[in-house]
Design a protein around this motif. Structure first.
Motif, PDB file in Angstrom:
ATOM      1  N   GLU A 197      -4.102   0.480  -3.663  1.00  0.00           N
ATOM      2  CA  GLU A 197      -2.962  -0.166  -2.847  1.00  0.00           C
ATOM      3  C   GLU A 197      -2.451   0.649  -1.793  1.00  0.00           C
ATOM      4  OE1 GLU A 197      -2.041  -3.365  -3.573  1.00  0.00           O
ATOM      5  OE2 GLU A 197      -3.827  -3.410  -4.960  1.00  0.00           O
ATOM      6  N   SER A 198      -2.503   2.030  -1.790  1.00  0.00           N
ATOM      7  CA  SER A 198      -2.159   2.417  -0.638  1.00  0.00           C
ATOM      8  C   SER A 198      -3.026   2.457   0.558  1.00  0.00           C
ATOM      9  CB  SER A 198      -1.943   3.987  -0.990  1.00  0.00           C
ATOM     10  OG  SER A 198      -3.003   4.731  -1.251  1.00  0.00           O
ATOM     11  N   ARG A 199      -4.297   1.976   0.281  1.00  0.00           N
ATOM     12  CA  ARG A 199      -5.235   1.833   1.146  1.00  0.00           C
ATOM     13  C   ARG A 199      -5.676   3.405   1.841  1.00  0.00           C
ATOM     14  NH1 ARG A 199      -7.591  -2.225  -0.355  1.00  0.00           N
ATOM     15  NH2 ARG A 199      -8.071  -3.398   1.513  1.00  0.00           N
TER      16      ARG A 199
END
Length: 181
Positions: free
Chosen positions: A166-168
């Motif tokens: 999700e942090s990419r």
């Protein structure tokens, strides 16, 4: 530079959400078999929602083939979502049990090597050690290579599981920057 055929045919990680019903995995495996594709790694388990399972598989093919497989998967009843997460920043893990020959003279060296890889000794016998290793697929390859000189008796692997970060943050990209510095 790699030959074009090496670039085109690469390993893809597919994440497939399916309804948790009997026969779903069999239908997916049959789809791949009919088209002559090998599933190199396969892991199935309950997803975040009750009644839904996540199938993570690794298959080899070029972009066109993977796109075609995605379309075919969506045609199957019970398939809810197909994602090719190959190029997405992911957290990937595998579990491996590894039984290695261990004599009294090699046991301490094997245990030291296991500690470097953060592997745990889960069984001790007179002439062997069984290790539990958890990590990314590269770690699995590395520890197998290191321990081969002692003699490997058995290996059992779960197959790759993966979730998109999700942090990419792409840790592979960050690792490449570290090696250049």
């Amino acid at each position: 530079m790699l030959p074009k055929s090496s670039i085109d045919k690469m390993k893809h990680t597919l994440s497939v959400l399916v309804e948790d019903e009997s026969g779903v995995l069999s239908r997916i495996a049959s789809l791949f078999a009919r088209r002559g594709f090998n599933i190199e790694s396969l892991a199935v388990g309950q997803a975040e929602q009750e009644g839904i399972s996540r199938i993570t598989m690794v298959v080899t093919g070029d972009a066109r083939v993977i796109e075609q497989l995605n379309k075919q998967l969506y045609k199957l009843i019970n398939v809810l979502k197909v994602s090719d997460i190959t190029d997405s920043p992911c957290v990937e893990r595998e579990l491996m049990l590894l039984k290695v020959n261990a004599t009294s003279s090699t046991r301490s060296e094997i245990v030291e090597l296991a500690q470097i890889f953060r592997a745990r000794v889960v069984d001790v016998a007179e002439d062997s050690l069984t290790l539990e290793v958890v990590g990314d697929p590269g770690k699995m390859v590395a520890i197998v290579q290191i321990l081969q000189k002692f003699g490997l008796r058995e290996i059992a692997r779960t197959g790759r599981i993966a979730l998109i970060r999700e942090s990419r943050v792409n840790t592979e990209f960050l690792k490449s920057l570290e090696t250049k510095a």
